[in-house]
Design an enzyme around this catalytic site. Structure first.
Site, short mmCIF file in Angstrom:
data_model
loop_
_atom_site.label_atom_id
_atom_site.label_comp_id
_atom_site.label_asym_id
_atom_site.label_seq_id
_atom_site.Cartn_x
_atom_site.Cartn_y
_atom_site.Cartn_z
N TYR A 197 -0.14 -28.01 7.81
CA TYR A 197 -0.27 -26.85 8.79
C TYR A 197 -0.29 -26.85 10.02
O TYR A 197 -1.03 -27.58 10.70
CB TYR A 197 -1.36 -26.09 8.11
CG TYR A 197 -1.46 -25.65 6.66
CD1 TYR A 197 -0.63 -25.05 5.92
CD2 TYR A 197 -2.69 -25.96 6.00
CE1 TYR A 197 -0.65 -24.92 4.63
CE2 TYR A 197 -2.58 -25.79 4.70
CZ TYR A 197 -1.78 -25.25 3.92
OH TYR A 197 -1.46 -25.19 2.64
N ASP A 250 4.25 -21.43 5.46
CA ASP A 250 2.99 -20.98 5.76
C ASP A 250 2.64 -21.29 6.94
O ASP A 250 2.32 -22.67 7.66
CB ASP A 250 1.84 -21.71 4.69
CG ASP A 250 0.57 -21.10 4.87
OD1 ASP A 250 0.44 -20.13 5.56
OD2 ASP A 250 -0.39 -21.45 4.13
N HIS A 273 -0.51 -20.24 8.20
CA HIS A 273 -1.63 -20.47 8.09
C HIS A 273 -2.65 -19.67 9.45
O HIS A 273 -3.56 -20.15 9.92
CB HIS A 273 -2.12 -21.95 8.09
CG HIS A 273 -3.09 -22.09 7.14
ND1 HIS A 273 -4.31 -22.22 7.32
CD2 HIS A 273 -2.72 -22.54 5.74
CE1 HIS A 273 -5.04 -22.60 6.20
NE2 HIS A 273 -4.16 -22.70 5.26
N GLU A 296 4.48 -17.01 5.33
CA GLU A 296 3.03 -16.74 4.90
C GLU A 296 1.76 -16.44 6.10
O GLU A 296 2.03 -17.41 6.89
CB GLU A 296 2.53 -17.83 3.96
CG GLU A 296 1.25 -17.69 3.33
CD GLU A 296 0.91 -18.91 2.20
OE1 GLU A 296 1.94 -19.33 1.73
OE2 GLU A 296 -0.18 -19.22 2.10
N GLU A 312 -4.50 -14.10 2.39
CA GLU A 312 -5.21 -15.14 1.68
C GLU A 312 -6.67 -15.02 2.14
O GLU A 312 -7.62 -15.69 1.37
CB GLU A 312 -4.41 -16.58 2.31
CG GLU A 312 -4.97 -17.79 1.44
CD GLU A 312 -4.26 -18.86 1.85
OE1 GLU A 312 -2.94 -18.93 1.48
OE2 GLU A 312 -5.00 -19.84 2.07
N ARG A 371 -0.47 -11.85 -0.62
CA ARG A 371 -1.00 -13.27 -0.72
C ARG A 371 -2.63 -13.24 -0.80
O ARG A 371 -3.38 -13.11 0.28
CB ARG A 371 -0.68 -14.07 0.64
CG ARG A 371 -1.06 -15.28 0.49
CD ARG A 371 -0.64 -16.33 -0.38
NE ARG A 371 -0.94 -17.77 -0.23
CZ ARG A 371 -0.27 -18.61 -1.22
NH1 ARG A 371 0.19 -17.94 -2.08
NH2 ARG A 371 -0.67 -19.76 -0.95
N HIS A 395 -2.65 -17.06 -4.43
CA HIS A 395 -3.15 -18.21 -3.96
C HIS A 395 -3.23 -19.31 -5.21
O HIS A 395 -4.08 -18.88 -6.07
CB HIS A 395 -4.05 -17.93 -3.17
CG HIS A 395 -4.45 -19.27 -2.34
ND1 HIS A 395 -5.82 -19.86 -2.37
CD2 HIS A 395 -4.02 -20.03 -1.73
CE1 HIS A 395 -5.87 -20.93 -1.42
NE2 HIS A 395 -4.74 -21.04 -1.02
N ASP A 412 -7.34 -26.57 -4.93
CA ASP A 412 -8.69 -25.98 -5.04
C ASP A 412 -8.87 -24.41 -5.69
O ASP A 412 -9.95 -23.90 -5.26
CB ASP A 412 -9.59 -26.09 -3.93
CG ASP A 412 -8.45 -25.37 -2.69
OD1 ASP A 412 -7.51 -24.65 -3.02
OD2 ASP A 412 -8.78 -25.68 -1.34
MG MG Z 1 -1.78 -20.15 2.89
#
Ligand code: MG
Length: 466
Positions: free
Chosen positions: A220, A273, A275, A299, A325, A346, A375, A379
């Site tokens: 990112y 993305d 971010h 994104e 997100e 998202r 998402h 994780d």
């Molecule tokens: Mg993302």
């Protein structure tokens, strides 16, 4: 004559008027057969009987009460990322459900919320009334839930859907309306230090039959492109703080797309993305330069604090956007969807509170032709990935699903983890979410209090919102 039991009363009426008609319908008879089966009786269903001339069918009269007996958190990190699971045990011996409550950066806080508050709140309550439970817990601390309590709530919510599926002897996607597609189309992640390296990764995934690939150059924000971290020379911040040069990044992304398109062609859908970390006007200018490369979506083009810029962003470029997100309260999606700012929802499903609110957000999107892109990185636990996939299968306005390659270690801890084949996710057909947890094995991989991952700075040391 009136009776206390609605189903019993109506079954008598049914018996008088149409029992024979139902007996001639294979599917209905099959359903009744299922409900009267040994498996249904074993899960505690009561059965009744409709008698017709020369024949009869069993049917379900009502579900016996099902109370929550225990709620606990299970933390595990088989691959290093903290995962948190909620396990809900019921008054029916052996009947339990599990759900994903993973807020990986503050996992121990979620565990404390589950064991310290949620358990007391839930024990003795009815396990069947998922909507009621969701609404009650969402406001039970008066102050609306933040990410810690929403992730805890998600674990409870998903566990209750798991229990309901097991009770009904159906996968959760069936409870949500059945399949709208045969499997869940996903995207893979291509990353590399140079555009050429990224293109090689893209080709590798194309050879594995992925149809969607997210491309990032050096992670990112392409941090390795940043020069002159003056704050480090000045001893400002901590030595592990990261440094991003926004100008270098926004110049690199169009070059990345150009190279990948040149080497890999126009057929593959490419995602990227940003971010949330680029200034809105710079994002507008970057996206205008990306239009010729036809991205599937960009994104999180702005941080949640900059949603006021979205109208201008939307009107300035034809690039499709996925956003949300970091959204926490489900209401954050209402304006963004109804104003047609987004093309893709998202959303980290455990962050908004589980399957129940995610279905509402998805249905809202359907009315505005906004699709989903839940998402789904490493994780999110396999239980959470299964929840993603059950919704993906059932809704009409599915877009694409983020995928992860699960290791054998993860599959051992979580039997029933979704399978990835030719770029499609498949859930197994077991009742409920279809995923279990081996608690003994999970305990071998304790979670850690790793709290400092997202400190990102400009050259002079100013914090960048990631
Ligand atoms: Mg993302």
């Amino acid at each position: 004559m009136k009776t206390d039991n609605y189903l019993e009363e109506h079954s008598r009426d049914l018996n008088r008027r149409s029992a024979m008609k139902i007996l001639t319908m294979g599917s209905a008879a099959g359903l009744f057969g299922l409900l009267g089966s040994n498996s249904a009786r074993a899960s505690g269903l009561l059965t009744g009987e409709i008698k017709g001339p020369g024949s009869s069918v069993h049917f379900n009269k009502s579900l016996p009460p099902l109370k929550i007996k225990a709620v606990k958190a299970i933390g595990t990190a088989p691959e290093g990322s903290n995962l948190v699971i909620v396990k809900v045990e019921t008054s029916e011996p052996g009947l339990y459900g599990i759900g994903c409550a993973t807020f990986t950066q503050r996992a121990e806080a979620v565990v404390a919320a589950i064991n310290g508050y949620m358990s007391d709140f839930c024990v003795g309550r009815d396990a069947d009334n998922i909507e009621d439970m969701w609404q009650a817990f969402f406001v039970s601390s008066y102050w609306r839930n933040g990410p810690v309590l929403n992730n805890a709530l998600s674990g409870l919510d998903q566990a209750l859907w798991d229990i309901k599926g097991k009770r009904a002897n159906m996968p959760v996607y069936q409870l949500l309306g059945g399949k709208a597609r045969f499997a869940v189309d996903t995207y893979a992640h291509a990353d590399g230090k140079t555009p050429e390296e990224v293109a090689e990764q893209v080709q590798k995934y194309m050879d594995q039959e992925f149809r969607y690939i997210r491309i990032q150059q050096g992670g990112y924000g392409s941090l390795y492109l940043a020069r002159q971290p003056d704050f480090k020379d000045a001893g400002f911040g901590r030595p592990t703080d990261e440094f991003m040069d926004q100008v270098a990044y926004v110049q690199a992304v169009p070059k990345l797309f150009r190279e990948v398109r040149k080497r890999c062609g126009e057929e593959i859908d490419l995602l990227h993305d940003t971010h949330e970390r680029v200034q809105p006007v710079d994002m507008i200018n970057m996206c205008k330069r990306l239009e010729e490369f036809n991205p599937y979506f960009i994104e999180d083009p702005v941080s949640p604090e900059n949603m006021g810029w979205f109208k201008q962003l939307r009107e300035s470029t034809t690039v499709p956007f996925a956003m949300g997100e970091l959204f926490n309260n489900p209401n954050e999606f209402v304006g963004a969807i109804s104003n047609h700012y987004l093309d893709y929802i998202r959303c980290h499903i455990s962050q908004v509170g589980g399957i129940t609110p995610a279905m509402k957000i998805a249905r809202l999107g359907e009315f505005f032709n906004v699709k989903t892109a839940w998402h789904g990185p490493g994780d999110v636990s396999p239980v959470g990935h299964a929840a993603n996939c059950h919704i993906d299968l059932a809704i009409w306005n599915f877009g694409v699903q983020e995928s992860v390659f699960f290791s054998d270690k993860i599959r051992e801890v979580f039997p029933g983890t979704p399978e990835l084949k030719k770029g499609y996710f498949y859930v197994n057909e077991a009742p409920g979410l279809g995923v279990d947890i081996d608690e003994k094995l999970a305990a071998k991989y304790p979670i850690t209090n790793d709290a400092g991952k997202w400190t990102l700075r400009k050259r002079d040391g100013t914090i960048i919102r990631p």
